[in-house]
Design a protein around this motif. Structure first.
Motif, PDB file in Angstrom:
ATOM      1  N   ALA A 153      99.573 102.594  48.452  1.00 29.29           N
ATOM      2  CA  ALA A 153      99.366 102.308  49.870  1.00 29.29           C
ATOM      3  C   ALA A 153      98.482 101.072  50.043  1.00 29.29           C
ATOM      4  O   ALA A 153      98.748 100.200  50.871  1.00 29.29           O
ATOM      5  N   SER A 154      97.437 100.976  49.220  1.00 31.68           N
ATOM      6  CA  SER A 154      96.521  99.856  49.397  1.00 31.68           C
ATOM      7  C   SER A 154      97.195  98.544  48.988  1.00 31.68           C
ATOM      8  O   SER A 154      96.917  97.495  49.545  1.00 31.68           O
ATOM      9  N   ARG A 155      98.116  98.639  48.013  1.00 35.37           N
ATOM     10  CA  ARG A 155      98.815  97.408  47.610  1.00 35.37           C
ATOM     11  C   ARG A 155      99.750  96.927  48.726  1.00 35.37           C
ATOM     12  O   ARG A 155      99.823  95.752  49.007  1.00 35.37           O
ATOM     13  N   VAL A 156     100.408  97.891  49.370  1.00 31.91           N
ATOM     14  CA  VAL A 156     101.267  97.519  50.497  1.00 31.91           C
ATOM     15  C   VAL A 156     100.413  96.919  51.619  1.00 31.91           C
ATOM     16  O   VAL A 156     100.749  95.888  52.190  1.00 31.91           O
ATOM     17  N   GLY A 157      99.279  97.580  51.884  1.00 30.82           N
ATOM     18  CA  GLY A 157      98.378  97.078  52.920  1.00 30.82           C
ATOM     19  C   GLY A 157      97.950  95.652  52.637  1.00 30.82           C
ATOM     20  O   GLY A 157      97.943  94.795  53.523  1.00 30.82           O
ATOM     21  N   ARG A 158      97.619  95.388  51.361  1.00 31.45           N
ATOM     22  CA  ARG A 158      97.185  94.044  51.006  1.00 31.45           C
ATOM     23  C   ARG A 158      98.306  93.040  51.205  1.00 31.45           C
ATOM     24  O   ARG A 158      98.092  91.944  51.710  1.00 31.45           O
ATOM     25  N   ALA A 159      99.511  93.432  50.807  1.00 26.52           N
ATOM     26  CA  ALA A 159     100.642  92.522  50.962  1.00 26.52           C
ATOM     27  C   ALA A 159     100.838  92.146  52.427  1.00 26.52           C
ATOM     28  O   ALA A 159     101.080  90.984  52.762  1.00 26.52           O
ATOM     29  N   VAL A 160     100.677  93.144  53.301  1.00 29.40           N
ATOM     30  CA  VAL A 160     100.827  92.873  54.735  1.00 29.40           C
ATOM     31  C   VAL A 160      99.749  91.897  55.202  1.00 29.40           C
ATOM     32  O   VAL A 160     100.030  90.899  55.879  1.00 29.40           O
ATOM     33  N   VAL A 161      98.486  92.166  54.816  1.00 27.49           N
ATOM     34  CA  VAL A 161      97.389  91.283  55.230  1.00 27.49           C
ATOM     35  C   VAL A 161      97.631  89.861  54.736  1.00 27.49           C
ATOM     36  O   VAL A 161      97.470  88.892  55.478  1.00 27.49           O
ATOM     37  N   VAL A 162      98.049  89.740  53.465  1.00 27.41           N
ATOM     38  CA  VAL A 162      98.262  88.405  52.900  1.00 27.41           C
ATOM     39  C   VAL A 162      99.382  87.681  53.641  1.00 27.41           C
ATOM     40  O   VAL A 162      99.264  86.494  53.983  1.00 27.41           O
ATOM     41  N   ALA A 163     100.456  88.407  53.939  1.00 29.33           N
ATOM     42  CA  ALA A 163     101.575  87.771  54.641  1.00 29.33           C
ATOM     43  C   ALA A 163     101.152  87.300  56.031  1.00 29.33           C
ATOM     44  O   ALA A 163     101.434  86.161  56.429  1.00 29.33           O
ATOM     45  N   VAL A 164     100.438  88.184  56.763  1.00 27.04           N
ATOM     46  CA  VAL A 164      99.971  87.799  58.102  1.00 27.04           C
ATOM     47  C   VAL A 164      99.028  86.604  58.011  1.00 27.04           C
ATOM     48  O   VAL A 164      99.108  85.655  58.802  1.00 27.04           O
ATOM     49  N   ALA A 165      98.133  86.633  57.013  1.00 30.00           N
ATOM     50  CA  ALA A 165      97.159  85.548  56.871  1.00 30.00           C
ATOM     51  C   ALA A 165      97.859  84.218  56.604  1.00 30.00           C
ATOM     52  O   ALA A 165      97.495  83.184  57.161  1.00 30.00           O
ATOM     53  N   LEU A 166      98.861  84.253  55.730  1.00 29.52           N
ATOM     54  CA  LEU A 166      99.577  83.005  55.425  1.00 29.52           C
ATOM     55  C   LEU A 166     100.311  82.497  56.659  1.00 29.52           C
ATOM     56  O   LEU A 166     100.318  81.291  56.939  1.00 29.52           O
ATOM     57  N   LEU A 167     100.909  83.421  57.412  1.00 31.81           N
ATOM     58  CA  LEU A 167     101.626  83.026  58.628  1.00 31.81           C
ATOM     59  C   LEU A 167     100.660  82.402  59.633  1.00 31.81           C
ATOM     60  O   LEU A 167     100.937  81.376  60.245  1.00 31.81           O
ATOM     61  N   TRP A 168      99.492  83.023  59.768  1.00 36.71           N
ATOM     62  CA  TRP A 168      98.467  82.571  60.701  1.00 36.71           C
ATOM     63  C   TRP A 168      97.918  81.201  60.302  1.00 36.71           C
ATOM     64  O   TRP A 168      97.719  80.332  61.138  1.00 36.71           O
ATOM     65  N   SER A 169      97.711  80.990  58.986  1.00 35.83           N
ATOM     66  CA  SER A 169      97.139  79.721  58.540  1.00 35.83           C
ATOM     67  C   SER A 169      98.172  78.608  58.544  1.00 35.83           C
ATOM     68  O   SER A 169      97.884  77.490  58.945  1.00 35.83           O
ATOM     69  N   LEU A 170      99.357  78.919  58.041  1.00 31.70           N
ATOM     70  CA  LEU A 170     100.332  77.854  57.815  1.00 31.70           C
ATOM     71  C   LEU A 170     101.365  77.739  58.924  1.00 31.70           C
ATOM     72  O   LEU A 170     102.012  76.702  59.042  1.00 31.70           O
ATOM     73  N   GLY A 171     101.518  78.801  59.729  1.00 33.50           N
ATOM     74  CA  GLY A 171     102.520  78.772  60.783  1.00 33.50           C
ATOM     75  C   GLY A 171     102.429  77.536  61.673  1.00 33.50           C
ATOM     76  O   GLY A 171     103.415  76.794  61.811  1.00 33.50           O
ATOM     77  N   PRO A 172     101.251  77.274  62.271  1.00 31.08           N
ATOM     78  CA  PRO A 172     101.150  76.104  63.130  1.00 31.08           C
ATOM     79  C   PRO A 172     101.481  74.795  62.402  1.00 31.08           C
ATOM     80  O   PRO A 172     102.123  73.910  62.967  1.00 31.08           O
ATOM     81  N   VAL A 173     101.032  74.704  61.134  1.00 31.99           N
ATOM     82  CA  VAL A 173     101.295  73.470  60.387  1.00 31.99           C
ATOM     83  C   VAL A 173     102.799  73.316  60.160  1.00 31.99           C
ATOM     84  O   VAL A 173     103.378  72.234  60.361  1.00 31.99           O
ATOM     85  N   ALA A 174     103.447  74.412  59.773  1.00 26.65           N
ATOM     86  CA  ALA A 174     104.894  74.364  59.548  1.00 26.65           C
ATOM     87  C   ALA A 174     105.618  73.979  60.834  1.00 26.65           C
ATOM     88  O   ALA A 174     106.559  73.174  60.817  1.00 26.65           O
ATOM     89  N   TYR A 175     105.148  74.540  61.952  1.00 25.80           N
ATOM     90  CA  TYR A 175     105.728  74.207  63.257  1.00 25.80           C
ATOM     91  C   TYR A 175     105.631  72.698  63.515  1.00 25.80           C
ATOM     92  O   TYR A 175     106.611  72.060  63.927  1.00 25.80           O
ATOM     93  N   GLY A 176     104.464  72.129  63.238  1.00 26.72           N
ATOM     94  CA  GLY A 176     104.285  70.689  63.436  1.00 26.72           C
ATOM     95  C   GLY A 176     105.233  69.879  62.582  1.00 26.72           C
ATOM     96  O   GLY A 176     105.838  68.896  63.032  1.00 26.72           O
ATOM     97  N   VAL A 177     105.379  70.293  61.317  1.00 29.60           N
ATOM     98  CA  VAL A 177     106.274  69.565  60.411  1.00 29.60           C
ATOM     99  C   VAL A 177     107.718  69.647  60.915  1.00 29.60           C
ATOM    100  O   VAL A 177     108.437  68.639  60.960  1.00 29.60           O
ATOM    101  N   VAL A 178     108.119  70.848  61.323  1.00 25.01           N
ATOM    102  CA  VAL A 178     109.499  71.038  61.785  1.00 25.01           C
ATOM    103  C   VAL A 178     109.788  70.155  62.999  1.00 25.01           C
ATOM    104  O   VAL A 178     110.797  69.453  63.061  1.00 25.01           O
ATOM    105  N   LEU A 179     108.861  70.146  63.964  1.00 22.56           N
ATOM    106  CA  LEU A 179     109.106  69.339  65.165  1.00 22.56           C
ATOM    107  C   LEU A 179     109.159  67.856  64.846  1.00 22.56           C
ATOM    108  O   LEU A 179     109.909  67.108  65.473  1.00 22.56           O
ATOM    109  N   SER A 180     108.350  67.423  63.864  1.00 22.85           N
ATOM    110  CA  SER A 180     108.275  65.987  63.592  1.00 22.85           C
ATOM    111  C   SER A 180     109.582  65.446  63.021  1.00 22.85           C
ATOM    112  O   SER A 180     109.807  64.239  63.042  1.00 22.85           O
ATOM    113  N   VAL A 181     110.458  66.318  62.505  1.00 24.54           N
ATOM    114  CA  VAL A 181     111.725  65.816  61.958  1.00 24.54           C
ATOM    115  C   VAL A 181     112.904  66.157  62.878  1.00 24.54           C
ATOM    116  O   VAL A 181     114.057  66.022  62.490  1.00 24.54           O
ATOM    117  N   ARG A 182     112.592  66.629  64.106  1.00 20.89           N
ATOM    118  CA  ARG A 182     113.677  66.867  65.058  1.00 20.89           C
ATOM    119  C   ARG A 182     113.672  65.749  66.101  1.00 20.89           C
ATOM    120  O   ARG A 182     112.614  65.248  66.471  1.00 20.89           O
TER     121      ARG A 182
END
Lengths: 294, 326
Positions: free
Chosen positions: A21-50
């Protein structure tokens, strides 16, 4: 830990081993954290090539083809139908490089003294350096602006350089002192025994082993100067040919510049910093967090 | 450069020196001051001198047009700047906004940093990469980050509004960066301020994460194993062992982030330019200086800000003393 002794019978291995259970919990936290940190940056990159028209028509769409025209439009000179970011980048590069050289030269000496030399008044000077590191910089913006404008330097890159050296000296001193403190002292003692002078000691003995720390500090100082916005705005807003890259991007945002071009410019000034930071990440991080381990 | 090294080598004491063991100390003295003097000179020129001047400006009537005559005319001392600040709605409003902004940012970035540090405490495949990637918002130039956020929150073509209207049933686009207050389920929410806080948490949580991770790594694993052998479960390990270890560094992080956010200009100005009731103190100082061309008033605002920060700094010093001792 002794207070839990009463629960001794309750299965010895239950505690630390990660459960499923704790490993699943960690995986969820890590995924959310990566989305939160990198999501905006990825969004910026995507828009810059459209293409801009496509972005306004379908904000949620993904790029159908790679359109890099925004990057060249951002970089080209105004006379060439662009927005002159290339020149702003050169301005930034010049000021940041100058800041690194001056700040590091001053701080290598000061930081070494703070870390190793037992001179009278050392506690006081170290105290002053720490106080300056923590001192609210915004308070000094007003007098710095007045002094430099009295000297006729507020609408020059030299004025900006002076302010940046001032802003980076405290943090560079602090970081390099930490690096020097972590070096083994025995080598220096041996060199002193051999009758090495202070200059020789620094250049031939200390610097060669301290070079990772010096480089990491230099990169951090470069990043501060490269990213700085407030003083550039205060000093140079009316001199378009002297704009630094951050000021240029922020100012262009107020004009009718397509957002794809702005994002392309933002990505372009970000990539070098991020790459360089990650190359030296380990050293920069250890310089910054030293003292937190205790 | 004739100054001796850190300690005088034995047997090389200068013959002229008649006093006994002081030579080593004297040499260390001289080299110390020689090395530290460039740093002190920079500090004196760009920190101490401006500090004296900001006090002078704060207590005198001086405007931008007076700059060419600075130093040629005697200073006219006055308390007007402080009187006006204390009487102005703008000052107290900005102070409250700043305290709210800095407080929320400090708590938020510590909380996010703590969750990340605890989640990434145990080794797993790819942990190093994840750690490095989490630092990206911290490294990003603030202008680039603000440009991206402004675009994402734009009412016309921003991804947030587009998503909200397509999937969450929003009737009208939300002006996230210009709305002072909006009712959410009957509760007034300061929209723009919260967005700016969120942005700052996004940018600064990685630093908290780094500090907490460094502290966690120095907790010896054996203690935890011992606790497990004694039958402590995971929640107990966290509650009774890890969190107490982190308390000191967490307090320092709170205080430092509050101090740093208290003087933030870039993030707020780049996102909102002070719209939507996000006029923090630093923006007030900038407005007084640039828009109103009133150096005296800007200096007074700055001084009042630093007065508040000095109290906090004193707290920091006391706190770090205590940490050093324990």
């Amino acid at each position: 830990m002794t207070r839990r002794r009463s629960g001794h019978e309750r299965g010895a291995m239950g505690g630390v081993r990660a459960t499923r259970a704790s490993r699943v919990g960690r995986a969820v936290v890590v995924a959310v954290a990566l989305l939160w940190s990198l999501g905006p940056v990825a969004y910026g990159v995507v828009l810059s090539v459209r293409p801009y028209a496509e972005v306004t028509r379908d904000p949620l769409g993904l790029p159908t083809e790679l359109d890099l025209s925004a990057f060249s439009t951002a970089m080209r000179d105004e006379s060439d139908g662009g927005f002159g970011l290339g020149r702003f980048v050169l301005n930034s590069l010049g000021v940041a490089a100058g800041t690194v050289v001056l700040s590091i030269l001053v701080c290598v000496l000061g930081a070494y003294a703070a870390a190793r030399v037992r001179y009278r008044g050392r506690a006081v000077t170290n105290g002053i350096i720490l106080a300056v590191y923590l001192f609210p910089g915004i308070v000094l913006a007003v007098p710095k602006f007045v002094i430099l404008s009295r000297l006729g330097l507020t609408s020059t890159l030299v004025g900006l350089l002076i302010v940046y050296v001032a802003a980076t000296v405290p943090v560079a001193l602090y970081m390099m002192r930490n690096f020097f403190l972590a070096l083994p002292q025995s080598v220096e003692e041996a060199a002193i025994m051999d009758g090495c002078s202070l200059g020789q000691l620094l250049v031939r003995v200390v610097l060669p082993i301290a070079i990772p720390g010096v480089v990491a500090t230099a990169i951090y100082v470069f990043m501060i100067a490269w990213n700085e916005y407030f003083y550039a705005l205060l000093f140079l807003v009316q001199h378009r040919d002297l704009w630094t890259a951050p000021l240029g991007i922020a100012q262009l945002g107020d004009f009718q510049v397509p957002v794809t071009v702005l994002l392309a410019g933002s990505i372009a000034v970000t990539v070098p910093v991020v790459i360089v930071f990650f190359l030296a990440q380990r050293y920069i991080v250890s310089g910054l967090v030293q003292g937190a381990e205790r | 450069m004739t100054a001796g090294p850190v300690q005088a080598p034995p047997g090389r004491a200068r013959p002229a020196a008649t006093t006994r063991p002081t030579t080593a100390a004297q040499r260390a003295n001289r080299s110390g001051w020689l090395l530290v003097s460039p740093s002190l000179a920079v500090v004196a020129l760009v920190v101490l001198l401006p500090f004296v001047l900001v006090v002078v400006f704060g207590f005198s009537e001086i405007r931008l047009v007076d700059i060419p005559f600075l130093g040629t005319e005697p200073v006219e001392w006055t308390l007007d700047n402080f009187r006006q600040a204390a009487a102005s709605q703008a000052f107290w409003g900005a102070l409250w906004t700043t305290v709210l902004y800095a407080g929320l940012t400090a708590v938020g970035s510590l909380a996010v940093g703590l969750v990340l540090a605890l989640a990434l405490r145990r080794r797993f495949a790819g942990r190093g990469l994840v750690r490095a990637l989490l630092l990206v918002p911290y490294v990003l130039p603030v202008v680039a980050a603000a440009t991206i956020w402004k675009t994402a929150l734009n009412p016309q073509y921003g991804v947030v509004n587009a998503f909200g209207r397509a999937y969450l049933g929003w009737d009208t686009p939300v002006g996230f960066l210009s709305t002072t207050s909006a009712e959410v389920w009957g509760v007034p929410v300061p929209v723009a301020l919260l967005v700016v806080v969120l942005f700052d948490i996004w940018k600064s949580a990685p630093l908290a994460f780094l500090f907490l991770t460094a502290r966690l790594q120095s907790v010896p694993g054996e203690i935890e194993e011992a606790a497990a052998l004694d039958g402590a479960n995971r929640r107990q390990v966290l509650r009774f062992m890890l969190l107490p270890q982190l308390r000191a560094v967490a307090l320092l992080l709170l205080l430092l982030r509050f101090i740093w956010s208290f003087q933030t200009f870039d993030d707020v100005y780049l996102l909102t330019e002070g719209a939507g009731s996000t006029q923090v103190m630093a923006i007030q100082v900038y407005t007084e200086l640039v828009t109103k061309a009133d150096i005296g008033s800007a200096a007074a605002f700055g001084l009042l800000m630093s007065l508040i920060l000095c109290v906090l700094l004193a707290g920091y010093v006391l706190l770090s003393r205590r940490t050093d001792e324990s």
